[in-house]
Design an enzyme around this catalytic site. Structure first.
Site, PDB file in Angstrom:
ATOM      1  N   LYS A 125      -7.385  21.184  15.529  1.00  0.00           N
ATOM      2  CA  LYS A 125      -6.836  19.889  15.934  1.00  0.00           C
ATOM      3  C   LYS A 125      -6.983  18.612  15.047  1.00  0.00           C
ATOM      4  O   LYS A 125      -6.049  17.943  14.711  1.00  0.00           O
ATOM      5  CB  LYS A 125      -7.176  19.566  17.361  1.00  0.00           C
ATOM      6  CG  LYS A 125      -6.472  18.226  17.988  1.00  0.00           C
ATOM      7  CD  LYS A 125      -6.026  18.213  19.429  1.00  0.00           C
ATOM      8  CE  LYS A 125      -5.315  17.043  19.540  1.00  0.00           C
ATOM      9  NZ  LYS A 125      -5.058  16.912  20.996  1.00  0.00           N
ATOM     10  N   GLU A 136      -5.211  26.304  26.128  1.00  0.00           N
ATOM     11  CA  GLU A 136      -4.808  25.260  24.971  1.00  0.00           C
ATOM     12  C   GLU A 136      -5.505  26.049  23.738  1.00  0.00           C
ATOM     13  O   GLU A 136      -5.209  25.863  22.693  1.00  0.00           O
ATOM     14  CB  GLU A 136      -5.639  24.057  25.289  1.00  0.00           C
ATOM     15  CG  GLU A 136      -4.783  23.224  26.264  1.00  0.00           C
ATOM     16  CD  GLU A 136      -3.333  22.610  26.108  1.00  0.00           C
ATOM     17  OE1 GLU A 136      -2.908  23.123  25.113  1.00  0.00           O
ATOM     18  OE2 GLU A 136      -2.723  21.681  26.867  1.00  0.00           O
ATOM     19  N   HIS A 162       4.636  23.390  25.864  1.00  0.00           N
ATOM     20  CA  HIS A 162       4.754  22.141  26.832  1.00  0.00           C
ATOM     21  C   HIS A 162       5.619  21.520  27.305  1.00  0.00           C
ATOM     22  O   HIS A 162       5.985  20.846  28.344  1.00  0.00           O
ATOM     23  CB  HIS A 162       3.878  20.967  25.943  1.00  0.00           C
ATOM     24  CG  HIS A 162       2.371  21.234  25.637  1.00  0.00           C
ATOM     25  ND1 HIS A 162       1.755  22.624  25.374  1.00  0.00           N
ATOM     26  CD2 HIS A 162       1.262  20.499  26.164  1.00  0.00           C
ATOM     27  CE1 HIS A 162       0.453  22.289  25.161  1.00  0.00           C
ATOM     28  NE2 HIS A 162       0.441  21.168  25.810  1.00  0.00           N
ATOM     29  N   ARG A 181      -6.009  -6.217  24.257  1.00  0.00           N
ATOM     30  CA  ARG A 181      -5.467  -5.666  22.883  1.00  0.00           C
ATOM     31  C   ARG A 181      -6.128  -4.929  22.240  1.00  0.00           C
ATOM     32  O   ARG A 181      -5.951  -4.521  21.018  1.00  0.00           O
ATOM     33  CB  ARG A 181      -4.776  -6.795  22.030  1.00  0.00           C
ATOM     34  CG  ARG A 181      -3.839  -7.995  22.806  1.00  0.00           C
ATOM     35  CD  ARG A 181      -3.216  -8.783  21.601  1.00  0.00           C
ATOM     36  NE  ARG A 181      -2.491  -9.653  22.410  1.00  0.00           N
ATOM     37  CZ  ARG A 181      -2.838 -10.782  22.645  1.00  0.00           C
ATOM     38  NH1 ARG A 181      -3.789 -11.313  22.551  1.00  0.00           N
ATOM     39  NH2 ARG A 181      -1.905 -11.754  23.394  1.00  0.00           N
ATOM     40  N   GLU A 187       2.393  12.211  15.045  1.00  0.00           N
ATOM     41  CA  GLU A 187       3.672  13.289  15.546  1.00  0.00           C
ATOM     42  C   GLU A 187       4.884  12.961  14.824  1.00  0.00           C
ATOM     43  O   GLU A 187       6.041  13.300  15.564  1.00  0.00           O
ATOM     44  CB  GLU A 187       3.868  13.375  16.923  1.00  0.00           C
ATOM     45  CG  GLU A 187       4.260  14.628  17.419  1.00  0.00           C
ATOM     46  CD  GLU A 187       4.032  14.953  18.883  1.00  0.00           C
ATOM     47  OE1 GLU A 187       3.083  14.940  19.453  1.00  0.00           O
ATOM     48  OE2 GLU A 187       5.014  15.290  19.486  1.00  0.00           O
ATOM     49  N   HIS A 241      -2.502  21.865  34.267  1.00  0.00           N
ATOM     50  CA  HIS A 241      -1.836  21.681  32.938  1.00  0.00           C
ATOM     51  C   HIS A 241      -1.800  22.900  32.252  1.00  0.00           C
ATOM     52  O   HIS A 241      -0.899  23.505  31.775  1.00  0.00           O
ATOM     53  CB  HIS A 241      -2.625  20.768  32.290  1.00  0.00           C
ATOM     54  CG  HIS A 241      -1.755  20.051  30.978  1.00  0.00           C
ATOM     55  ND1 HIS A 241      -0.589  19.764  30.712  1.00  0.00           N
ATOM     56  CD2 HIS A 241      -2.332  20.522  29.684  1.00  0.00           C
ATOM     57  CE1 HIS A 241      -0.177  19.835  29.459  1.00  0.00           C
ATOM     58  NE2 HIS A 241      -1.526  19.984  28.695  1.00  0.00           N
ATOM     59  N   ASN A 258       2.504  21.202  20.628  1.00  0.00           N
ATOM     60  CA  ASN A 258       3.248  21.127  22.090  1.00  0.00           C
ATOM     61  C   ASN A 258       3.804  22.529  22.328  1.00  0.00           C
ATOM     62  O   ASN A 258       4.687  22.511  23.207  1.00  0.00           O
ATOM     63  CB  ASN A 258       4.091  20.181  21.890  1.00  0.00           C
ATOM     64  CG  ASN A 258       3.545  18.811  22.293  1.00  0.00           C
ATOM     65  OD1 ASN A 258       2.393  18.480  22.785  1.00  0.00           O
ATOM     66  ND2 ASN A 258       3.950  17.740  21.492  1.00  0.00           N
ATOM     67  N   ARG A 263       2.280  17.713  13.910  1.00  0.00           N
ATOM     68  CA  ARG A 263       1.559  17.758  15.138  1.00  0.00           C
ATOM     69  C   ARG A 263       2.247  18.162  16.398  1.00  0.00           C
ATOM     70  O   ARG A 263       1.666  18.526  17.550  1.00  0.00           O
ATOM     71  CB  ARG A 263       0.990  16.103  15.473  1.00  0.00           C
ATOM     72  CG  ARG A 263       0.207  15.945  16.781  1.00  0.00           C
ATOM     73  CD  ARG A 263      -0.581  14.592  16.633  1.00  0.00           C
ATOM     74  NE  ARG A 263      -1.460  14.494  17.952  1.00  0.00           N
ATOM     75  CZ  ARG A 263      -2.076  13.401  18.355  1.00  0.00           C
ATOM     76  NH1 ARG A 263      -2.421  12.668  17.405  1.00  0.00           N
ATOM     77  NH2 ARG A 263      -2.919  13.634  19.367  1.00  0.00           N
ATOM     78  N   LYS A 304      -4.160  10.661  21.628  1.00  0.00           N
ATOM     79  CA  LYS A 304      -2.941  10.382  22.596  1.00  0.00           C
ATOM     80  C   LYS A 304      -3.600   9.863  23.852  1.00  0.00           C
ATOM     81  O   LYS A 304      -4.415  10.637  24.428  1.00  0.00           O
ATOM     82  CB  LYS A 304      -2.256  11.756  22.583  1.00  0.00           C
ATOM     83  CG  LYS A 304      -1.269  12.100  21.585  1.00  0.00           C
ATOM     84  CD  LYS A 304      -0.404  13.234  22.079  1.00  0.00           C
ATOM     85  CE  LYS A 304       0.702  13.340  20.987  1.00  0.00           C
ATOM     86  NZ  LYS A 304       1.336  14.700  21.236  1.00  0.00           N
TER      87      LYS A 304
END
Ligand code: NAD
Ligand code: GLY
Length: 362
Positions: free
Chosen positions: A226, A184, A247, A120, A236, A264, A244, A240, A142
């Site tokens: 960032k 990016e 993306h 956990r 987000e 990517h 993207n 945020r 993320k």
């Protein structure tokens, strides 16, 4: 060495950026709750960097469990994730054992997700070793694996305790991967930092030849942007999403072609040109803006047209985007260069026209 802080209250953490930070164990050791870590890496990075990192840790009296994953975006899946859990359990790792992600975004995203789930929640540290992971994926928490029908569909927000971004680790990075990371980097300039975009236009060749000082500056300003965004909107709910840009189109390219066919950053570059074309169709950008962005991506050796998949297939895949709300597609578009916005004003016909204009014909 430069240090930035991701300000998230009692979950705040530093990003140390500079040549040699990976070897500076004094940055990492104070964070360990117990003198035991599991270093997760992959079969490409292990022969280059694992031995050095593991030796430094062992020299400092830390027990090191080494977990070496297969390489590749197509291994960012349940099966590979499960091999991390198998190794953690087989080596009696506890909730206080720190997981260290040593690798690119694939290793970082999977290690972070494993850390979020293991007992956990175990602490984790990011040591990103690609440009893309140093400027983006290692920061912000993320974590995810892919589903065959959508990128990063299964995951969690889970912040690291520390990020160590060392441009020296990029010495062995293939050229194509460096260029992928630049997509990016350029993104930050396009969405919110026009002075940085101008700086990139003036320093692109230095970045391509891996000049250490120029790389460090690019990593610093990318992570600064960032960190500011993540501190303002960790989950987000608003700003945020601007990270993207390109993306939604890019993820459709990655999933549509099969993960790993296009890198990517390559998919993001072509996807960004689709978003920019759509912004032009909506009257937000002029021809000069489109040409300026395209020129920078071209100089970085990145694709400015997506693959021929058919507009219908693009649209179908884009429906799995995480920004879809009540079935309606929301896209990151540019109001002007250096200023992005999330918008649902574009009609399906307009989105289709932007894809058609920026995808190769079959
Ligand atoms: P990657 O992790 O696949 O690394 C690219 C290649 O470089 C791999 O073959 C890897 O083994 C190799 N490599 C790594 N370090 C190296 C080194 N120092 N020398 C030589 N080779 C090295 O890909 P990536 O571009 O780093 O990351 C892409 C992933 O990141 C995607 O899965 C994407 O979804 C994810 N991502 C996540 C976020 C986030 O916020 N979590 C943001 C952007 C991208
Ligand atoms: N790379 C997108 C984000 O971190 O939000």
């Amino acid at each position: 060495m430069e240090t930035l802080n991701v300000a998230l209250g009692d979950r705040s953490y530093p990003i140390h950026i500079g040549s040699g930070v990976v070897g500076q164990m004094e940055l990492l050791l104070p964070l360990l709750v117990q003198p035991k870590v599991a270093v997760v890496t992959n079969e490409v990075v292990a022969p280059i960097l694992l031995r050095g990192v593991a030796r430094k840790l062992r020299d400092a009296g830390v027990q090191v469990v080494e977990i070496v994953l297969p390489d590749g975006e197509w291994h960012k899946d349940w099966q590979t994730l499960n091999t991390i859990f198998d190794a953690l359990i087989a080596n009696s790792c506890e909730r206080n054992t720190t997981l260290v992600a040593l690798g690119g975004g694939v290793v970082g995203d999977m290690t972070g997700f494993a850390a979020a789930c293991y007992q956990r929640g175990a602490p984790f540290v990011q040591i990103p070793t690609t440009l893309l992971s140093q400027v983006d994926s290692s920061v912000g928490g993320k974590t995810a694996i892919n589903h065959s029908r959508g990128k990063n569909m299964i995951g969690a927000f889970y912040q690291p305790k520390l990020v160590l971004a060392d441009p020296e680790t990029l010495a062995s990075l293939p050229d194509r991967e460096l260029r992928s990371g630049l997509a990016e980097v350029i993104k930050y300039g396009l969405i919110r930092d026009l002075p940085f975009l101008e700086w990139l236009e003036n320093h692109l060749e230095d970045l391509l030849r891996k000049d250490p000082e120029t790389l460090e500056n690019a990593i610093y300003h990318s992570c600064r942007n960032k960190a500011e965004i993540v501190a303002a909107d960790e989950r987000e709910l608003g700003e945020r999403a601007l990270l993207n840009l390109g993306h939604t189109f890019g993820h459709a390219i990655e999933a549509g072609l099969g993960y790993g066919r296009w890198l990517h950053g390559e998919a993001v570059a072509a996807g960004t040109m689709m978003a920019i074309e759509l912004s032009r169709l909506l009257g937000w950008l002029g021809e000069g803006d489109v040409n300026r962005a395209e020129a920078l991506f071209r100089r970085a050796g990145l694709p400015v047209f997506g693959p021929a998949m058919g507009v219908g297939r693009y649209m179908e895949l884009m429906q799995h985007d995480k920004k879809v709300q009540n079935g309606k597609l929301r896209l990151v578009l540019l109001r002007e260069l250096g200023k992005a916005a999330v918008s649902d004003v574009a009609s399906s016909a307009e989105i289709g026209r932007a894809i058609e204009a920026r995808a190769r014909r079959g």
